[in-house]
Scaffold this motif. Structure first.
Motif, mmCIF file in Angstrom:
data_model
loop_
_atom_site.group_PDB
_atom_site.id
_atom_site.type_symbol
_atom_site.label_atom_id
_atom_site.label_comp_id
_atom_site.label_asym_id
_atom_site.label_seq_id
_atom_site.Cartn_x
_atom_site.Cartn_y
_atom_site.Cartn_z
ATOM 1 N N TYR A 217 -6.531 114.511 -59.041
ATOM 2 C CA TYR A 217 -6.603 113.048 -59.228
ATOM 3 C C TYR A 217 -5.807 112.643 -60.448
ATOM 4 O O TYR A 217 -5.226 111.588 -60.526
ATOM 5 N N GLY A 218 -5.829 113.518 -61.471
ATOM 6 C CA GLY A 218 -5.180 113.199 -62.748
ATOM 7 C C GLY A 218 -3.665 113.263 -62.659
ATOM 8 O O GLY A 218 -2.976 112.930 -63.621
ATOM 9 N N GLY A 219 -3.143 113.761 -61.521
ATOM 10 C CA GLY A 219 -1.694 113.696 -61.381
ATOM 11 C C GLY A 219 -1.000 115.026 -61.164
ATOM 12 O O GLY A 219 0.232 115.092 -61.127
ATOM 13 N N ALA A 220 -1.782 116.102 -61.074
ATOM 14 C CA ALA A 220 -1.141 117.380 -60.775
ATOM 15 C C ALA A 220 -0.463 117.285 -59.420
ATOM 16 O O ALA A 220 -1.007 116.702 -58.494
ATOM 17 N N ASP A 221 0.748 117.806 -59.317
ATOM 18 C CA ASP A 221 1.408 117.719 -58.020
ATOM 19 C C ASP A 221 2.211 118.980 -57.747
ATOM 20 O O ASP A 221 2.165 119.942 -58.513
ATOM 21 N N GLY A 222 2.858 118.943 -56.645
ATOM 22 C CA GLY A 222 3.708 120.085 -56.286
ATOM 23 C C GLY A 222 2.892 121.337 -56.067
ATOM 24 O O GLY A 222 1.810 121.304 -55.501
ATOM 25 N N SER A 223 3.414 122.427 -56.589
ATOM 26 C CA SER A 223 2.780 123.711 -56.330
ATOM 27 C C SER A 223 1.427 123.806 -57.022
ATOM 28 O O SER A 223 0.514 124.465 -56.542
ATOM 29 N N TRP A 224 1.281 123.133 -58.173
ATOM 30 C CA TRP A 224 -0.019 123.143 -58.853
ATOM 31 C C TRP A 224 -1.093 122.488 -57.982
ATOM 32 O O TRP A 224 -2.180 123.027 -57.813
ATOM 33 N N ALA A 225 -0.744 121.319 -57.443
ATOM 34 C CA ALA A 225 -1.705 120.621 -56.582
ATOM 35 C C ALA A 225 -2.094 121.509 -55.414
ATOM 36 O O ALA A 225 -3.269 121.603 -55.053
ATOM 37 N N ARG A 226 -1.081 122.183 -54.838
ATOM 38 C CA ARG A 226 -1.382 123.052 -53.702
ATOM 39 C C ARG A 226 -2.318 124.191 -54.126
ATOM 40 O O ARG A 226 -3.273 124.534 -53.446
ATOM 41 N N LEU A 227 -2.029 124.751 -55.305
ATOM 42 C CA LEU A 227 -2.872 125.839 -55.814
ATOM 43 C C LEU A 227 -4.309 125.367 -56.010
ATOM 44 O O LEU A 227 -5.263 126.013 -55.584
ATOM 45 N N PHE A 228 -4.444 124.207 -56.663
ATOM 46 C CA PHE A 228 -5.795 123.687 -56.932
ATOM 47 C C PHE A 228 -6.541 123.413 -55.629
ATOM 48 O O PHE A 228 -7.724 123.713 -55.500
ATOM 49 N N ASN A 229 -5.809 122.832 -54.663
ATOM 50 C CA ASN A 229 -6.467 122.536 -53.388
ATOM 51 C C ASN A 229 -6.904 123.807 -52.676
ATOM 52 O O ASN A 229 -7.988 123.864 -52.104
ATOM 53 N N TRP A 230 -6.035 124.813 -52.724
ATOM 54 C CA TRP A 230 -6.396 126.090 -52.089
ATOM 55 C C TRP A 230 -7.591 126.726 -52.793
ATOM 56 O O TRP A 230 -8.495 127.250 -52.154
#
Lengths: 816, 56
Positions: A217-230
């Motif tokens: 929500y805070g704005g992580a995107d790209g591969s980080w967002a994918r990592l966090f979601n996984w």
């Protein structure tokens, strides 16, 4: 010094300076705080309400255990302390090998343990005192007390004595009753642990997923967002496959019965949410809702766990009231000593037992010697005592009134008449039709509406912005309208109500009972023991003009020498009136007692006689004559409880139409009905247990209030049954709620509490529906994203939570 | 962002550790009685006090 200190600041405030105070002021017992009778008040020292309390206080002081008092002052109390019982048994049976085999279990490390229900345990000081036992009773390894259920587990080495520990419990003022753990309880405890693990695991996963989601929500995107979601997905798996399992089971159970319960929309929400999120995770586009879903599971599990514990707490205390039936009997032996205490469990048919006055008869059997009267009120509802003698059959559940009886055991436990009733209740004969609770009724519509809306959203979204967007909106709709707050609304409000009520001595067995109590529209009251005290007493005393004092003096002098229930009632009545001036009882010459007829004797040269009149319609009457001339007539019977009239009046005012349902004869029932203003067509006398049950079953929404075994069937088949204080175990089991205070007064409080808590439930449901409408609307417009769901859901849960804790103003007043 | 490669596994490990400890305690029945321990807390200071009394 601390000991002295404790004495002064502990109970001291009640006793210091008593002499300086006017005598009218009430003095509280220095040990238990009960009111001390005038003649027991002492000026310079602590006053005690009874010998028992004085003895306990002496023991505490002599052992340097007065810290008890200071602790009690500081610690706050669960219940009021009660006067201490006197040591009247040896507890030797506890060390009987046969008994140990049944009750004791291996505690490990070469110790044996036995659990006791400790009557009178009420505060932190009690924990302190009882757990200190090993310090002054050699041979006791440890004691651990569970305050919630008043159960103390005592551990001793195999050579040690449970009896010694039990005697010490008793000396300290806690009457111990050994309890045997049942298989059902163990299962319950194991299920509780499993459920707590689910709660904890879901909570931990939720917290960690939220941390990760927050980064996204805070704005992580790209591969980080994918990592966090996984990572969120991985942490979500235990919640999905372990935490939420109870919901799957419940939903499946409901569907198999072709019903919809609240679990069905919950599972729908979880399943759709998990599937859609996983699909989006794989495709790398779209929303994932793992945080909201696990928070949902966690909140729901917690509320159900709390509800479960509140319900069990109430049930636990009722169950432990089983000592109403004596667990120990005195069996006759061939050798000296003539009697031994043994556990009921070890009693065999053919054994001879002794039952003393004012003790309950524990078994069905035949009287072999002795003559006495029995109070059968709890078994049959009859209020007049019944005479029994050798050769007559007596039943478990009656109370011996005046003299010792020796009885040959014919049947005990479940084989008795009382046991048969108990078994019928346990196996659920005459159980009431289940009601579908409010939440489940709502959820039927809820599922239909949510699915229909999702379809509509899909259609509208597909038409306006393509089918992909339509599907997204429809999924978001199902997820965001998952009825979290709706499912929380009932258990939260109800566990608060059940918890508060149980602190007020009103034990409610479950949410179901609460809902029934709130919707009852008439009340059927048992007479004996419920509306009346269930004890034989003087109803009316009419003496010839000018001879009142003489009549009282003569009646007291004569009846004080007899043990008959009539005599004891008259003596009780006169001493309560303060009739014996300075305790002087006149001397009687030629005293004679004729069984079943009355007593006679000469006082100061005048021949007096107290004779039982022919039984009339109005119950028992006794005539006192002096030299053949009648000087007083005394009517005896079961007395109406103090405040019963007002209580019935208030019940009527609150919309519950009162009626009487009694097993007693017409005379006494009509008298009570007249006193309470209940019309004759609402009054049923001589009702057998079967008749009671049948009558009450015919009433759609009747609240049944009773205490005896003869009420048990009616209590269990009534729309809702309430057992009152002093009742038998079997009626407690049959009822939906139990009042630990005597009389019908608390019934109204109970109903009020139930009605108020249903108000809270309805308010909660309204709140949660509002949130669902907001969520649904937002989904329709395509505003719903994971952040929206993550804010809306906890917010709705919080609202419901605060609403439940706050209750209503009436409820706060009624149940503090 | 490189610090996160250390912090993240560490945080997860910590969380896992405490969850495991919790499950172990719950399974052993430490949470069976939720009422008495709150009161037992009040008794902490007592042993010394009674020790001196017992001598007297």
């Amino acid at each position: 010094m601390p000991a002295l200190d404790a004495r002064i600041q502990g109970p001291g405030f009640m006793s210091v300076g008593v002499s300086a105070l006017p005598p009218v002021l009430q003095v509280a017992c220095a040990h238990c705080g009960s009111r001390v009778a005038r003649e027991r008040v002492r000026a310079a020292r602590d006053s005690f309400c009874c010998e028992g309390c004085e003895a306990v206080s002496g023991i505490l002081r002599s052992r340097g255990l007065t810290g008890y008092y200071s602790l009690r002052e500081r610690g706050g109390s669960l219940r009021r302390p009660a006067p201490a019982p006197q040591l009247d048994r040896s507890y030797a049976y506890l060390d009987d090998p046969a008994f140990r085999k049944l009750y004791a279990s291996d505690a490990g490390e070469g110790a044996l343990q036995m659990a006791f229900f400790a009557e009178g345990v009420h505060c932190a000081a009690c924990v302190w005192l009882l757990e200190k036992l090993p310090e002054f009773v050699p041979g006791v390894r440890s004691v651990s007390l569970d305050l919630g259920s008043s159960t103390a587990v005592v551990r001793v080495p195999p050579s040690g004595s449970f009896a010694e520990a039990a005697r010490e419990f008793h000396r300290l003022g806690y009457r111990p009753h050994p309890v045997r753990g049942t298989e059902q309880e163990e299962l319950q405890a194991r299920e509780n642990r499993r459920m707590l693990i689910r709660v904890g695991l879901s909570g931990a996963c939720t917290g960690n997923i939220m941390l990760l989601a927050f980064a996204v929500y805070g704005g992580a995107d790209g591969s980080w967002a994918r990592l966090f979601n996984w990572l969120s997905f991985v942490i979500f798996l235990p919640v999905l496959f372990h935490g939420a399992v109870p919901f799957y089971q419940e939903a499946w159970r409901a569907l198999r019965r072709r019903q919809i319960s609240i679990d069905v929309p919950i599972v729908l929400g979880i399943a759709v949410g998990a599937a859609a999120s996983f699909a989006n995770l794989l495709s790398g586009s779209g929303h994932v809702y793992f945080d909201s879903l696990s928070a949902l599971v966690f909140l729901l599990l917690s509320s159900r766990y709390v509800m479960r514990r509140a319900q069990q707490g109430a049930l636990h205390s009722t169950k432990l009231l089983h000592f109403l039936a004596p667990s120990v009997v005195r069996r006759k032996r061939v050798q000296a000593p003539p009697y031994e205490e043994i556990s009921m469990d070890l009693l065999q048919p053919g054994d001879l037992i002794e039952v003393r006055p004012s003790e309950p008869v524990p078994i069905d059997g035949i009287v072999t010697s002795g003559r006495s009267h029995l109070n059968r009120a709890l078994l049959t509802g009859e209020s007049d005592p019944v005479a029994v003698g050798a050769g007559e059959t007596v039943f478990a559940g009656t109370v011996n009134l005046d003299s010792v009886l020796e009885i040959r055991v014919q049947a005990s436990g479940y084989a008795t008449r009382l046991g048969a009733i108990l078994r019928a209740i346990e196996t659920g004969q005459g159980r009431k039709a289940p009601i579908v609770n409010l939440t489940d009724r709502i959820s039927r519509y809820f599922v239909a509406v949510a699915v229909a809306l999702a379809g509509a959203v899909f259609a509208w979204g597909a038409w306006s912005s393509g089918w992909q967007e339509g599907l997204n909106r429809a999924l978001a709709m199902v997820i965001v309208t998952c009825p979290c707050a709706l499912a929380l609304a009932t258990p939260l409000a109800m566990s608060v109500a059940i918890g508060r009520a149980s602190r007020q001595g009103m034990l409610i067995k479950g949410a179901d009972a609460l809902e029934r109590l709130a919707s009852a529209d008439s009340v059927y009251l048992d007479k004996t023991g419920t509306l009346t005290s269930g004890e034989f007493g003087v109803l009316e005393w009419s003496a010839a003009a000018g001879r009142e004092r003489e009549a009282e003096r003569a009646a007291l002098a004569l009846e004080a020498r007899s043990n008959h229930p009539v005599a004891r009632a008259i003596v009780r009545h006169l001493s309560a009136k303060g009739a014996p001036e300075a305790g002087a009882i006149a001397e009687v010459h030629d005293f004679q007692e004729r069984l079943g007829r009355g007593v006679s004797g000469r006082i100061g040269g005048v021949a007096y006689e107290l004779r039982q009149a022919e039984p009339g319609a109005s119950g028992t009457e006794v005539v006192l004559s002096a030299g053949g001339e009648t000087i007083a007539r005394i009517a005896l019977g079961d007395q109406l409880r103090e405040g019963a009239r007002e209580a019935v009046e208030r019940l009527r005012a609150s919309g519950l139409e009162p009626a009487i349902l009694s097993g007693d004869a017409e005379g006494p029932v009509a008298r009570v009905a007249a006193a309470l203003g209940i019309p004759a067509d609402k009054t049923h006398a001589r009702a057998t247990p079967e008749r009671k049950s049948e009558l009450i079953r015919g009433e759609a929404r009747a609240l049944m209030v009773g205490d005896g075994a003869n009420d048990a069937a009616a209590l269990s088949s009534a729309y809702v049954g309430v057992a009152v204080h002093g009742g038998m175990e079997v009626s407690l089991r049959a009822a939906d709620a139990y009042l630990a205070r005597p009389g019908v007064g608390p019934v109204l409080e109970l109903v009020t509490a139930a009605r108020e808590s249903m108000k809270v439930v309805r308010r909660n449901l309204a709140f949660s529906l509002v949130y669902n409408v907001i969520g649904g609307g937002a989904a329709l417009l395509g505003w719903v994203d994971p952040l929206f769901a993550a804010v809306l859901m906890p917010l709705s849960a919080l609202t419901v939570f605060v609403s439940s804790i706050a209750g209503t103003r009436t409820m706060r007043r009624a149940l503090r | 962002m490189s610090v996160i490669t250390v912090m993240l596994p560490l945080a997860l490990l910590l969380g896992f550790g405490f969850t495991a400890a919790f499950i172990w305690m719950a399974a052993k029945g430490q949470y069976d009685d939720l009422e008495t321990p709150a009161y037992r807390l009040l008794l902490e200071e007592e042993p010394a006090e009674t020790g001196s009394q017992r001598k007297a």
